[in-house]
Scaffold this active site. Structure first.
Site, PDB file in Angstrom:
ATOM      1  N   TRP A 152       0.763  -1.415   0.556  1.00  0.00           N
ATOM      2  CA  TRP A 152      -0.355  -0.375   0.488  1.00  0.00           C
ATOM      3  C   TRP A 152       0.638   1.355   0.154  1.00  0.00           C
ATOM      4  CZ3 TRP A 152       1.908   2.340   4.163  1.00  0.00           C
ATOM      5  CH2 TRP A 152       2.725   0.728   4.814  1.00  0.00           C
ATOM      6  N   ASN A 153       1.591   1.002   0.164  1.00  0.00           N
ATOM      7  CA  ASN A 153       2.982   2.193   0.209  1.00  0.00           C
ATOM      8  C   ASN A 153       3.333   3.611  -0.962  1.00  0.00           C
ATOM      9  OD1 ASN A 153       4.452   0.070   0.271  1.00  0.00           O
ATOM     10  ND2 ASN A 153       6.383   1.264   0.269  1.00  0.00           N
ATOM     11  N   LYS A 176      -2.568  -9.068  -7.082  1.00  0.00           N
ATOM     12  CA  LYS A 176      -3.654  -8.696  -5.860  1.00  0.00           C
ATOM     13  C   LYS A 176      -2.658  -7.670  -5.456  1.00  0.00           C
ATOM     14  CE  LYS A 176      -3.020  -9.925  -1.540  1.00  0.00           C
ATOM     15  NZ  LYS A 176      -3.715  -8.037  -1.004  1.00  0.00           N
ATOM     16  N   GLY A 229       7.347  -6.296  -0.508  1.00  0.00           N
ATOM     17  CA  GLY A 229       6.610  -6.387   0.678  1.00  0.00           C
ATOM     18  C   GLY A 229       7.840  -6.269   2.327  1.00  0.00           C
ATOM     19  N   SER A 230       7.111  -7.471   3.401  1.00  0.00           N
ATOM     20  CA  SER A 230       7.498  -7.190   3.613  1.00  0.00           C
ATOM     21  C   SER A 230       8.998  -8.545   4.137  1.00  0.00           C
ATOM     22  CB  SER A 230       6.948  -7.613   5.392  1.00  0.00           C
ATOM     23  OG  SER A 230       6.335  -8.725   5.534  1.00  0.00           O
ATOM     24  N   GLU A 251      11.156  -8.350  -3.850  1.00  0.00           N
ATOM     25  CA  GLU A 251      11.523  -7.398  -3.517  1.00  0.00           C
ATOM     26  C   GLU A 251      11.868  -6.816  -1.752  1.00  0.00           C
ATOM     27  OE1 GLU A 251      12.280  -3.534  -2.199  1.00  0.00           O
ATOM     28  OE2 GLU A 251       9.988  -2.948  -3.578  1.00  0.00           O
ATOM     29  N   LEU A 252      11.953  -6.856  -0.869  1.00  0.00           N
ATOM     30  CA  LEU A 252      11.551  -7.128   0.735  1.00  0.00           C
ATOM     31  C   LEU A 252      12.449  -6.134   1.094  1.00  0.00           C
ATOM     32  CD1 LEU A 252      12.215 -11.023   0.703  1.00  0.00           C
ATOM     33  CD2 LEU A 252      10.099  -9.580  -0.033  1.00  0.00           C
ATOM     34  N   CYS A 286      11.029   1.677   1.965  1.00  0.00           N
ATOM     35  CA  CYS A 286      11.627   0.568   1.625  1.00  0.00           C
ATOM     36  C   CYS A 286      13.647   0.905   1.422  1.00  0.00           C
ATOM     37  CB  CYS A 286      11.692  -0.539   1.182  1.00  0.00           C
ATOM     38  SG  CYS A 286      11.598  -0.568  -0.746  1.00  0.00           S
ATOM     39  N   GLU A 383      13.687  -2.762  10.333  1.00  0.00           N
ATOM     40  CA  GLU A 383      13.526  -2.176  10.139  1.00  0.00           C
ATOM     41  C   GLU A 383      11.638  -1.240  10.448  1.00  0.00           C
ATOM     42  OE1 GLU A 383      11.596  -1.262   4.857  1.00  0.00           O
ATOM     43  OE2 GLU A 383      11.313  -2.659   5.882  1.00  0.00           O
TER      44      GLU A 383
END
Length: 484
Positions: A152-153, A176, A229-230, A251-252, A286, A383
């Protein structure tokens, strides 16, 4: 005034709503009011999306790169026409200030234009043969239907960057996006249908993340997975994909260090720019710097100016003219910020600015500055993904490198120095996928990442690249053709 859009699933060219589906509320993070409800996909919906993606792939892979480029370019023009409308939706749902939303949406068409051209430049090669009369060709082919999952960022940039690369490579896609920013992502991605994309090539579903990811990744139809995401969720998805030997782009998380050496000409200016960059998008990025290591000779100067700028950042509704930082995206981020503040105090760190919630309505948090945090503190290990930063002093080059690399993350890092040799040395020493030297711009100056440059990390920040030539090649396979 922004008119909130109807929310729907988009499967095989059809907008799907109602039908007794479970609905998920979408909140305005500035007011905590419900904006609307997004339908959650059922297993039947997911099966239909998978079948549509398979049919769409068979159609799309046969469309020439030249013709695919026309559709991507048309989609880019539609986004340019709708910049203001989409930016308003983004601020309404996600909370970032309207100027930040405009910047994000304004960069989207360039991604499509780049991928449109780059898709026409996916070359193979001929390998000289050892035998007379033989030709050895290497060609690249689209990998197949791709499942993508986005946060969502950056609800415009991240979904668009993934879908653009997937389509330019000749693949179909099921995405999604985040339910928290459903209308924004739908508005961004709907331009593909209007640009002439065949039905089934792009499908959009919402719902409970684990349920959808588990179902899609297990399907033999899906041949690649792309996730932003995380780190914890990325590990879980990678494990599921490995069972089907499916390619992944992960991409974490990141925990970006920024090293400021004592030879910088103007520590005050560096500190001012640092504070403004850190709190962009409420620190919910991130690649946002989150751990500053400043040489002890200029430490006090840097901290004083950084703190002054942070304390004067106006926090408020993203639509308000004077706001410089909007709310956090949801209540869970407020809880995370409170945990960081409490933990910092417990470990003897100094909170020199911020450290508490703003008001009682909306998910607002003060820009927070922590100094002299030990390595055991939560803010040094995890983080923050919010408006909190730690600033610690260092004395030697080796100490700065050790502290910067003292984390499982390896996405981005930054360093400021006037020495050319030191710039080379620090860039080589940092264990990350992207380094900014005397800049926070990992690509274009006013963009989150330039479409022509690769974006990705190492260590537990993931693997694979988005953007650049590398971003398209992630969704292609290599085939050797040996012919007599």
């Amino acid at each position: 005034m922004t008119t909130y859009s109807d929310l729907y699933l988009f499967i095989d060219g059809e907008r799907i709503q109602g039908g007794g589906r479970r609905e998920i509320p979408v909140m305005n993070p500035s007011t905590e009011e419900v904006l609307g409800h997004v339908p959650a996909a059922s297993q039947d919906d997911l099966e239909r999306a998978l079948a549509a993606a398979q049919r769409g792939f068979e159609v799309w892979r046969k469309v020439s790169a030249y013709e695919r480029a026309k559709i991507l370019r048309r989609a880019a023009e539609l986004l340019r026409e709708r910049k203001e409308e989409i930016a308003h939706l983004m601020t309404l749902e996600q909370g970032k200030t309207l100027p930040e939303s405009r910047m994000e949406v304004g960069n989207l068409p360039d991604i499509l234009d780049w991928d449109a051209d780059e898709g026409r430049r996916i070359y193979g090669r001929i390998i000289p043969s050892r035998a007379a009369g033989q030709r050895q060709l290497v060609v690249r082919e689209p990998i197949g239907p791709v499942a993508t999952f986005t946060p969502w960022n950056y609800p415009g940039l991240i979904p668009l960057r993934k879908v653009s690369s997937v389509l330019a490579a000749g693949c179909s896609c099921i995405i999604k996006p985040a339910e928290e920013t459903a209308a924004t992502t739908l508005a961004v991605l709907q331009v593909f249908e209007e640009a002439g994309l065949p039905p089934g090539v792009l499908n959009i579903v919402f719902g409970v993340p684990d349920e959808i990811s588990t179902y899609l990744i297990a399907s033999p139809i899906i041949r690649a997975v792309s996730f932003t995401g995380s780190t914890s969720v990325g590990k879980h998805l990678s494990e599921m994909a490995a069972r089907g030997i499916k390619k992944c782009v992960m991409e974490l998380g990141g925990h970006a260090p920024c090293i400021v050496f004592d030879d910088v000409r103007d520590p005050y200016k560096i500190a001012e720019g640092a504070a403004l960059r850190k709190y962009r998008n409420g620190g919910q990025g991130c690649v946002n710097p989150s751990r500053y290591f400043v040489h002890e000779a200029i430490f006090d100067q840097f901290v004083n100016r950084f703190t002054e700028v942070a304390a004067n950042i106006v926090v408020g509704d993203g639509f308000a003219a004077g706001s410089k930082m909007g709310p956090l995206a949801h209540a869970r981020r407020l809880d995370a910020m409170q945990e960081i503040a409490d933990d910092s105090r417990t470990h003897g760190a100094h909170i020199v600015a911020g450290g508490k919630r703003v008001g009682k309505r909306g998910y607002f948090w003060e820009p927070t500055v922590v100094t002299h945090a030990p390595n055991e503190a939560l803010l040094m290990r995890e983080e923050p993904f919010g408006p909190a930063v730690v600033i610690n002093p260092f004395s030697t080059f080796e100490e700065a490198v050790s502290q910067a690399n003292n984390t499982v993350y390896g996405l981005s890092a930054y360093a400021f120095t006037e020495s050319g040799s030191r710039a080379i040395a620090i860039a080589d020493a940092l264990e990350v996928g992207m380094v900014g030297i005397n800049t926070y711009a990992l690509g274009a100056p006013d963009a989150i990442g330039a479409p022509e440059t690769p974006f990705g990390g190492v260590k537990e920040s993931g693997y694979g690249s988005e953007g650049g030539t590398e971003g398209l090649l992630e969704y292609m396979t290599v085939k050797l053709i040996s012919q007599f």
